[in-house]
Design an enzyme around this catalytic site. Sequence first.
Site, PDB file in Angstrom:
ATOM      1  N   GLU A 197      10.825  -4.889   3.600  1.00  0.00           N
ATOM      2  CA  GLU A 197      10.898  -6.291   3.171  1.00  0.00           C
ATOM      3  C   GLU A 197      10.480  -6.415   1.707  1.00  0.00           C
ATOM      4  O   GLU A 197      11.104  -7.125   0.913  1.00  0.00           O
ATOM      5  CB  GLU A 197       9.979  -7.162   4.036  1.00  0.00           C
ATOM      6  CG  GLU A 197      10.343  -7.245   5.509  1.00  0.00           C
ATOM      7  CD  GLU A 197       9.602  -6.213   6.352  1.00  0.00           C
ATOM      8  OE1 GLU A 197       9.239  -5.141   5.823  1.00  0.00           O
ATOM      9  OE2 GLU A 197       9.396  -6.486   7.547  1.00  0.00           O
TER      10      GLU A 197
ATOM     11  N   GLY B 106      -4.774  -2.022   5.379  1.00  0.00           N
ATOM     12  CA  GLY B 106      -3.985  -3.128   4.829  1.00  0.00           C
ATOM     13  C   GLY B 106      -4.563  -4.476   5.174  1.00  0.00           C
ATOM     14  O   GLY B 106      -4.773  -5.330   4.304  1.00  0.00           O
ATOM     15  N   ARG B 107      -4.935  -4.691   6.448  1.00  0.00           N
ATOM     16  CA  ARG B 107      -5.392  -6.020   6.869  1.00  0.00           C
ATOM     17  C   ARG B 107      -6.836  -6.283   6.481  1.00  0.00           C
ATOM     18  O   ARG B 107      -7.398  -7.311   6.809  1.00  0.00           O
ATOM     19  CB  ARG B 107      -5.170  -6.198   8.360  1.00  0.00           C
ATOM     20  CG  ARG B 107      -5.788  -5.132   9.216  1.00  0.00           C
ATOM     21  CD  ARG B 107      -5.316  -5.234  10.655  1.00  0.00           C
ATOM     22  NE  ARG B 107      -5.753  -4.086  11.438  1.00  0.00           N
ATOM     23  CZ  ARG B 107      -5.098  -2.924  11.471  1.00  0.00           C
ATOM     24  NH1 ARG B 107      -3.974  -2.767  10.765  1.00  0.00           N
ATOM     25  NH2 ARG B 107      -5.558  -1.900  12.191  1.00  0.00           N
TER      26      ARG B 107
ATOM     27  N   LYS C  92       0.839  -1.200   0.000  1.00  0.00           N
ATOM     28  CA  LYS C  92       0.000   0.000   0.000  1.00  0.00           C
ATOM     29  C   LYS C  92       0.876   1.253   0.000  1.00  0.00           C
ATOM     30  O   LYS C  92       0.661   2.167  -0.768  1.00  0.00           O
ATOM     31  CB  LYS C  92      -0.906  -0.023   1.238  1.00  0.00           C
ATOM     32  CG  LYS C  92      -1.888   1.110   1.340  1.00  0.00           C
ATOM     33  CD  LYS C  92      -2.807   0.929   2.545  1.00  0.00           C
ATOM     34  CE  LYS C  92      -3.725   2.139   2.710  1.00  0.00           C
ATOM     35  NZ  LYS C  92      -4.581   2.003   3.903  1.00  0.00           N
TER      36      LYS C  92
ATOM     37  N   LYS D 278      10.564  -0.662  13.301  1.00  0.00           N
ATOM     38  CA  LYS D 278      11.119  -0.399  11.969  1.00  0.00           C
ATOM     39  C   LYS D 278      12.133   0.744  12.030  1.00  0.00           C
ATOM     40  O   LYS D 278      13.189   0.705  11.411  1.00  0.00           O
ATOM     41  CB  LYS D 278       9.999  -0.001  11.005  1.00  0.00           C
ATOM     42  CG  LYS D 278       8.960  -1.071  10.753  1.00  0.00           C
ATOM     43  CD  LYS D 278       7.888  -0.499   9.822  1.00  0.00           C
ATOM     44  CE  LYS D 278       6.737  -1.458   9.617  1.00  0.00           C
ATOM     45  NZ  LYS D 278       5.671  -0.876   8.759  1.00  0.00           N
TER      46      LYS D 278
ATOM     47  N   GLU E 178      -3.665  -6.722  15.365  1.00  0.00           N
ATOM     48  CA  GLU E 178      -3.245  -5.401  14.865  1.00  0.00           C
ATOM     49  C   GLU E 178      -4.419  -4.425  14.933  1.00  0.00           C
ATOM     50  O   GLU E 178      -4.224  -3.210  15.013  1.00  0.00           O
ATOM     51  CB  GLU E 178      -2.725  -5.506  13.432  1.00  0.00           C
ATOM     52  CG  GLU E 178      -1.885  -4.318  13.002  1.00  0.00           C
ATOM     53  CD  GLU E 178      -1.065  -4.601  11.757  1.00  0.00           C
ATOM     54  OE1 GLU E 178      -1.610  -4.428  10.639  1.00  0.00           O
ATOM     55  OE2 GLU E 178       0.111  -4.979  11.888  1.00  0.00           O
TER      56      GLU E 178
ATOM     57  N   HIS F 182      -2.814 -33.202  19.073  1.00  0.00           N
ATOM     58  CA  HIS F 182      -1.575 -33.919  19.412  1.00  0.00           C
ATOM     59  C   HIS F 182      -0.453 -32.943  19.736  1.00  0.00           C
ATOM     60  O   HIS F 182       0.715 -33.322  19.756  1.00  0.00           O
ATOM     61  CB  HIS F 182      -1.182 -34.838  18.247  1.00  0.00           C
ATOM     62  CG  HIS F 182      -2.265 -35.781  17.854  1.00  0.00           C
ATOM     63  ND1 HIS F 182      -2.404 -37.046  18.377  1.00  0.00           N
ATOM     64  CD2 HIS F 182      -3.321 -35.617  17.023  1.00  0.00           C
ATOM     65  CE1 HIS F 182      -3.477 -37.633  17.873  1.00  0.00           C
ATOM     66  NE2 HIS F 182      -4.040 -36.787  17.033  1.00  0.00           N
TER      67      HIS F 182
HETATM   68  O1  G6P Z   1       1.149  -2.789   2.296  1.00  0.00           O
HETATM   69  P1  G6P Z   1       2.339  -2.181   2.937  1.00  0.00           P
HETATM   70  O2  G6P Z   1       2.327  -0.684   2.910  1.00  0.00           O
HETATM   71  O3  G6P Z   1       3.628  -2.752   2.387  1.00  0.00           O
HETATM   72  O4  G6P Z   1       2.301  -2.580   4.510  1.00  0.00           O
HETATM   73  C1  G6P Z   1       2.424  -3.931   4.845  1.00  0.00           C
HETATM   74  C2  G6P Z   1       2.104  -4.116   6.324  1.00  0.00           C
HETATM   75  O5  G6P Z   1       3.071  -3.407   7.083  1.00  0.00           O
HETATM   76  C3  G6P Z   1       2.626  -2.634   8.190  1.00  0.00           C
HETATM   77  O6  G6P Z   1       3.726  -2.511   9.026  1.00  0.00           O
HETATM   78  C4  G6P Z   1       1.506  -3.264   8.993  1.00  0.00           C
HETATM   79  O7  G6P Z   1       2.010  -4.305   9.788  1.00  0.00           O
HETATM   80  C5  G6P Z   1       0.452  -3.881   8.152  1.00  0.00           C
HETATM   81  O8  G6P Z   1      -0.784  -3.342   8.517  1.00  0.00           O
HETATM   82  C6  G6P Z   1       0.695  -3.693   6.660  1.00  0.00           C
HETATM   83  O9  G6P Z   1      -0.233  -4.499   5.971  1.00  0.00           O
END
Ligand code: G6P
Length: 501
Positions: free
Chosen positions: A196, A243-244, A190, A469, A329, A360
């Site tokens: 990453e 995002g989620r 987003k 971060k 989150e 198990h």
């Molecule tokens: O979609 P992006 O901007 O790469 O973000 C990816 C993810 O990183 C953030 O740190 C949050 O943990 C998430 O809510 C998000 O979905």
Amino acid sequence: MGGLREALDAHVRRLAGTPLSALIAADPERAQAFALRCGPLYVNFARQRYDRAALDALFAIAERADLAGALRRLLEGDIVNPTEARPALHSALRGAVAQSAFALAARAQAVSVQLRMRELVQALAASPVTDIVSIGIGGSDLGPRLVVDALAQPQARFRVHFLSNVDGHAAQRVLAGLDPARTAAVMISKTFTTQETLLNGGIVRDWLGDAERMYAVTAYPQRAEAFGIAPERVLPMWDWVGGRYSLWSAVGFPIALALGMERFEALLEGAAALDAHALQAPLRENLPVWHALTAVWNRNGLQAATQAVLPYDERLRLLPAYLQQLVMESLGKSVRIDGASVAVNTAPVWWGGAGTDTQHSFFQALHQGTQVVPADFIGVRQAAHGFEANHAALLANLLAQTEALANGQDSEDPHRRYPGNRPSTLLLLDALTPQALGMLIAFYEHSVYLQAVLWQINAFDQFGVELGKQLASRLLPALQGQGQADDPVTQALLEVLRTGE
Ligand SMILES: O=P(O)(O)OC[C@H]1O[C@H](O)[C@H](O)[C@@H](O)[C@@H]1O
């Protein structure tokens, strides 16, 4: 929602001496009266540790908190994310359940992007590409990964692989065995600033040789173009989708590639049907409302510290990981929307795994441990494999575990005694279709939002993920031998990492 604890405590105290098995025996109609259905989704709350009087108190809390109004405000596109001054209109990605100007405008944008998705899927299907690498993390990975793992079929046109972790072993494993000439990649981010995703995108671009077969899904197209991805291969996202909560948007491009556009649209239809149910069903017949109230009863009434989610279907093995982000989150907050500290506990630790494997591993603790862990068991009535004996065994175990947890078993030998009185909710899908999975995910989205409303917290921001971060980016130079860490323990650990001594 002032006085939540007080409103529940009287009932918790009243029921303290009445085990679940007695509550069930005292109310023969309970198994029917505490069950709800919305299309292919059936949910039975009869093994939760409340009775009708406690439920009356919970629904009175729902009335006072105006949960029906909260759902309307969410679906109409009101600013339900006040700390970022944004709506949360994931519902507009899958249907037009609300008619506000903003919701309809958002819906129009979503439909136009779905048309572009369809075109890109068709263009790729006409190309030599057979494999897709989806590069993203968190909300840009967990949703597509869950749905593709659950519903992809062996004979599908594309094999979709997911790359999220910055650990180079992840990229190494994903790319091993793939042919660059027959592989395309989708960078999903987003913000298009996630470390990453940018690092992994760079590895894949180098491995492909160029960005000619790279696509992007982002709210910042210009950043994707600066990365080298042509504008015609960039699909937009918007700030009015968290995002989620975004798998229904172009974040679902990997889903459309893995399942086909028709099954992706069926997923959306299922979620839209749950949206309509959430908006229209009276509180007492409203699935996400009942689930949210049960979550609050267990968290703030029974003081349960964790909540298990136990899918008894191998295809839903990634659901616990998906819900962990959705719940923790969204609800892992300790400050209310008004800035004051919360007065009650909020998010429990959500965790889980697929049955019957979990029987198990950690079920010993669920049955005889000192912690009461409320659990959502999820079953699927119709199998899609033809191994009837296995499916019968799976369903028998599903029912047996919920019964054993609820009723326990006495014994002269204290080591063989089951205390029981351990609550669970049983969710059943008729079959694991795209519609049913879409409905199930939307059900949890709305329950999480309603829990946030009850706790007066913001379900849609996530400032807590930023500090780590920031520290990591400050430590990078020190890891490469330039400069020191501010923190003495970190500095000592850096030395060990650098020297191996
Ligand atoms: O979609 P992006 O901007 O790469 O973000 C990816 C993810 O990183 C953030 O740190 C949050 O943990 C998430 O809510 C998000 O979905």
